[in-house]
Enzyme design. Structure first.
Site, PDB file in Angstrom:
ATOM      1  N   HIS A  19       0.853  -1.192   0.000  1.00 53.26           N
ATOM      2  CA  HIS A  19       0.000   0.000   0.000  1.00 53.26           C
ATOM      3  C   HIS A  19       0.882   1.233   0.000  1.00 53.26           C
ATOM      4  O   HIS A  19       1.945   1.227   0.632  1.00 53.26           O
ATOM      5  CB  HIS A  19      -0.900   0.005   1.243  1.00 53.26           C
ATOM      6  CG  HIS A  19      -2.083   0.908   1.108  1.00 53.26           C
ATOM      7  ND1 HIS A  19      -2.018   2.250   1.368  1.00 53.26           N
ATOM      8  CD2 HIS A  19      -3.340   0.644   0.699  1.00 53.26           C
ATOM      9  CE1 HIS A  19      -3.203   2.778   1.139  1.00 53.26           C
ATOM     10  NE2 HIS A  19      -4.027   1.839   0.731  1.00 53.26           N
ATOM     11  N   ASP A  28      -8.035  -5.340   0.080  1.00 55.85           N
ATOM     12  CA  ASP A  28      -8.515  -6.213  -0.985  1.00 55.85           C
ATOM     13  C   ASP A  28      -8.147  -7.681  -0.768  1.00 55.85           C
ATOM     14  O   ASP A  28      -8.648  -8.554  -1.464  1.00 55.85           O
ATOM     15  CB  ASP A  28      -7.950  -5.757  -2.347  1.00 55.85           C
ATOM     16  CG  ASP A  28      -8.591  -4.470  -2.808  1.00 55.85           C
ATOM     17  OD1 ASP A  28      -9.778  -4.288  -2.523  1.00 55.85           O
ATOM     18  OD2 ASP A  28      -7.901  -3.654  -3.449  1.00 55.85           O
TER      19      ASP A  28
HETATM   20  N1  ACO Z   1       4.143  -7.759  -4.580  1.00 53.79           N
HETATM   21  C1  ACO Z   1       5.494  -7.734  -4.708  1.00 53.79           C
HETATM   22  N2  ACO Z   1       6.241  -6.625  -4.538  1.00 53.79           N
HETATM   23  C2  ACO Z   1       5.612  -5.497  -4.230  1.00 53.79           C
HETATM   24  C3  ACO Z   1       4.205  -5.445  -4.065  1.00 53.79           C
HETATM   25  C4  ACO Z   1       3.469  -6.631  -4.241  1.00 53.79           C
HETATM   26  N3  ACO Z   1       2.133  -6.633  -4.112  1.00 53.79           N
HETATM   27  N4  ACO Z   1       3.839  -4.181  -3.757  1.00 53.79           N
HETATM   28  C5  ACO Z   1       4.969  -3.471  -3.720  1.00 53.79           C
HETATM   29  N5  ACO Z   1       6.047  -4.256  -4.000  1.00 53.79           N
HETATM   30  C6  ACO Z   1       7.462  -3.844  -4.013  1.00 53.79           C
HETATM   31  C7  ACO Z   1       7.764  -2.989  -5.230  1.00 53.79           C
HETATM   32  O1  ACO Z   1       8.247  -3.778  -6.287  1.00 53.79           O
HETATM   33  C8  ACO Z   1       8.848  -2.065  -4.679  1.00 53.79           C
HETATM   34  O2  ACO Z   1      10.052  -2.785  -4.603  1.00 53.79           O
HETATM   35  P1  ACO Z   1      11.462  -1.989  -4.818  1.00 53.79           P
HETATM   36  O3  ACO Z   1      11.548  -0.994  -3.715  1.00 53.79           O
HETATM   37  O4  ACO Z   1      12.507  -3.036  -4.764  1.00 53.79           O
HETATM   38  O5  ACO Z   1      11.385  -1.345  -6.182  1.00 53.79           O
HETATM   39  C9  ACO Z   1       8.414  -1.812  -3.242  1.00 53.79           C
HETATM   40  O6  ACO Z   1       7.647  -2.973  -2.880  1.00 53.79           O
HETATM   41  C10 ACO Z   1       7.567  -0.556  -3.063  1.00 53.79           C
HETATM   42  O7  ACO Z   1       6.425  -0.664  -3.897  1.00 53.79           O
HETATM   43  P2  ACO Z   1       5.910   0.472  -4.883  1.00 53.79           P
HETATM   44  O8  ACO Z   1       5.346  -0.197  -6.096  1.00 53.79           O
HETATM   45  O9  ACO Z   1       6.951   1.508  -5.077  1.00 53.79           O
HETATM   46  O10 ACO Z   1       4.743   1.069  -4.000  1.00 53.79           O
HETATM   47  P3  ACO Z   1       3.607   2.025  -4.479  1.00 53.79           P
HETATM   48  O11 ACO Z   1       3.225   2.808  -3.296  1.00 53.79           O
HETATM   49  O12 ACO Z   1       3.989   2.783  -5.699  1.00 53.79           O
HETATM   50  O13 ACO Z   1       2.412   1.034  -4.916  1.00 53.79           O
HETATM   51  C11 ACO Z   1       0.639  -0.526  -4.690  1.00 53.79           C
HETATM   52  C12 ACO Z   1       1.441   0.604  -4.021  1.00 53.79           C
HETATM   53  C13 ACO Z   1       0.160  -0.074  -6.072  1.00 53.79           C
HETATM   54  C14 ACO Z   1      -0.572  -0.826  -3.820  1.00 53.79           C
HETATM   55  C15 ACO Z   1       1.540  -1.782  -4.798  1.00 53.79           C
HETATM   56  O14 ACO Z   1       1.896  -2.219  -3.511  1.00 53.79           O
HETATM   57  C16 ACO Z   1       0.847  -2.913  -5.570  1.00 53.79           C
HETATM   58  O15 ACO Z   1       0.905  -2.948  -6.797  1.00 53.79           O
HETATM   59  N6  ACO Z   1       0.160  -3.873  -4.854  1.00 53.79           N
HETATM   60  C17 ACO Z   1      -0.602  -4.926  -5.519  1.00 53.79           C
HETATM   61  C18 ACO Z   1      -1.933  -4.394  -6.017  1.00 53.79           C
HETATM   62  C19 ACO Z   1      -2.904  -4.117  -4.897  1.00 53.79           C
HETATM   63  O16 ACO Z   1      -3.105  -4.930  -4.008  1.00 53.79           O
HETATM   64  N7  ACO Z   1      -3.565  -2.958  -4.973  1.00 53.79           N
HETATM   65  C20 ACO Z   1      -4.593  -2.564  -4.002  1.00 53.79           C
HETATM   66  C21 ACO Z   1      -4.085  -1.441  -3.143  1.00 53.79           C
HETATM   67  S1  ACO Z   1      -5.249  -1.025  -1.896  1.00 53.79           S
HETATM   68  C22 ACO Z   1      -6.442  -0.193  -2.725  1.00 53.79           C
HETATM   69  O17 ACO Z   1      -6.251   0.505  -3.654  1.00 53.79           O
HETATM   70  C23 ACO Z   1      -7.730  -0.393  -2.243  1.00 53.79           C
END
Ligand code: ACO
Length: 432
Positions: free
Chosen positions: A310, A367
């Site tokens: 998140h 979710d």
């Molecule tokens: N699985 C694996 N790795 C992940 C995940 C995941 N679900 N989420 C984040 N990471 C990793 C990223 O690759 C990144 O790694 P790095 O630092 O080595 O590059 C690090 O964790 C930080 O993640 P970001 O993508 O930079 O975080 P951001 O805040 O931009 O994105 C998001 C947040 C979109 C929710 C992301 O965690 C994601 O895609 N999760 C899966 C989709 C999801 O569940 N979305 C629902 C969110 S809640 C909502 O909207 C109701």
């Protein structure tokens, strides 16, 4: 109204090219500190760059407070845990939109209004006919909400805002249920005024004209809980979209329709559908959790653990905690044994012990468990994000209303740093 609890203390000095500039330091009612850079460009000629807006406060708001490090969520000052335990969705909607818990009379009036505006214009039913059976209900939902502006053209900034808020809250569940009935080829079931908001929606979803259908109390309560937990979440992607569109003084229906489109994406509300698809895939592949956790860690795999991570929460999402506990309870009461719940719990356990997830502070989000409850309730997977939209509607409305009532509101218009070609001359087509 934007918050009145904002305190402006001191100033922050920014040194640019050897010159000091002062900017106000602002402190919110929960102690959050920000730098007011509204006059940055005017004073210094430069702008900020903030990819994905992770450090940018786009508004002052008194609706929802989140402390992502501690896993705290409040609506209008009330902890989500207390609202989930004691309230219902209609009361929480009132709280989020109007800023206080309603009196008995206010709640009765609100409930009455929501009940008596739930029919949609008969002509709107024809729109549903035009969609193919396979149409995703989120596309239908956003188009139908936008179409409401054709039937209620007074929905703009100067119209009867409160009436249009009621119309939208009352009709969204009818539109959502009709889009489901259309997708399975059944007759539309009309709203019933003797049922609660959640029971009415479930009745429109699951009743058929040929027999009586009584909404089980456990389904009604489970839905109410899910909707309460989704009611608002400050400046997330869809809410920021509602504000962005609304900032041009676009009408309420157009602004919310845009928010529905933003919610649809798998990184946001669309994740609830993807979580179930992922869990099914893991089940069909022999339930090897470690394999999928390893895949999620491998950036080249293109696979992420859906329902994990998140932007704001760097701790347990309090909504996920509540839903995890509720999933056991609801499934037991419904007599449903879903192996996906076990898979989800095991996957969570494996991920939370893994250094990759620990270092990045990746926890299950709202979710992760919501889909398992929707599934047990008999709601099809492609309707999950529609359910999210139903829950988020009061938040979107409250944020649109807060912006509209703010005398200092301005059109949202971010800047950019241009990195493209410069000083090119037009080349005739035969010379390219
Ligand atoms: N699985 C694996 N790795 C992940 C995940 C995941 N679900 N989420 C984040 N990471 C990793 C990223 O690759 C990144 O790694 P790095 O630092 O080595 O590059 C690090 O964790 C930080 O993640 P970001 O993508 O930079 O975080 P951001 O805040 O931009 O994105 C998001 C947040 C979109 C929710 C992301 O965690 C994601 O895609 N999760 C899966 C989709 C999801 O569940 N979305 C629902 C969110 S809640 C909502 O909207 C109701």
């Amino acid at each position: 109204m934007e918050t009145t609890k904002l305190s402006k203390t001191d100033s922050v000095k920014i040194n640019l090219n050897g010159q000091d500039y002062d900017f106000p330091r602002i402190v919110g009612s929960e102690g959050e500190v920000g730098i007011d850079i509204s006059e940055l460009r005017q004073k210094t000629g430069i702008i900020t760059y903030d990819n994905g807006y992770g450090n940018t406060g786009s508004c002052l708001s008194s609706i929802t407070f989140i402390n992502g490090e501690k896993g705290i969520l409040h609506y209008r000052g009330y902890p989500i845990e207390e609202l989930a335990k004691n309230s219902n969705f209609v009361e929480v909607s009132y709280l989020v939109i109007y800023g206080h818990l309603p009196s008995k009379k206010e709640l009765e009036d609100f409930q009455f209004q929501l009940t008596h505006h739930s029919l949609i214009h008969e002509d709107m039913k024809k729109f549903f006919e035009g969609y193919p059976r396979s149409a995703h209900p989120m596309g239908i939902l956003s188009s139908m909400v936008d179409s409401l502006s054709a039937f209620y053209p007074d929905a703009g900034y100067d119209g009867d805002v409160n009436l249009n808020i009621i119309r939208l809250l009352a009709k969204l569940k009818t539109i959502a249920a009709f889009s489901y009935k259309k997708s399975i080829g059944q007759l539309y079931i009309y709203p019933r005024n003797d049922l609660s908001y959640s029971a009415d929606f479930l009745h429109m979803m699951f009743a058929v004209p040929s027999e009586d259908y009584e909404v089980p109390a456990v389904l009604e309560r489970a839905l109410d809980l899910l909707l309460i937990l989704h009611a608002d979440h400050e400046q997330n992607c869809s809410t920021a979209t509602v504000r962005m569109v609304g900032s041009s003084e676009a009408n309420l229906f157009a602004s919310i329709s845009a928010g529905i489109c933003a919610l649809w994406g798998p990184l946001h509300g669309g994740a609830n559908q993807r979580v179930i698809q992922m869990l099914e895939k893991i089940r069909d592949d022999g339930s090897d959790y470690k394999k999928y956790v390893d895949m999620a860690k491998d950036k080249d795999s293109g696979f992420k653990l859906m329902g994990f991570g998140h932007r704001v929460y760097k701790n347990f999402d309090p909504r996920a905690r509540i839903l995890k506990a509720s999933a056991d309870d609801v499934l037991e009461k419904l007599g449903v044994h879903d192996p996906l719940l076990e898979i989800a719990k095991n996957l969570e356990e494996v991920a939370l012990k893994d250094p990759f997830f620990i270092e990045r502070k990746l926890y299950p989000n709202v979710d992760f468990y919501s889909g398992i409850i929707y599934r047990a309730m008999g709601i099809p997977t492609n309707m999950f994000t529609v359910m999210f939209a139903l829950g988020r509607l009061p938040g979107w409305i409250a944020q649109w209303k807060e912006m509209r009532e703010n005398p200092k509101a301005r059109i949202y218009r971010p800047r950019q740093v241009y990195v493209g070609e410069t000083n090119k001359s037009y080349e005739p087509i035969d010379k390219r």
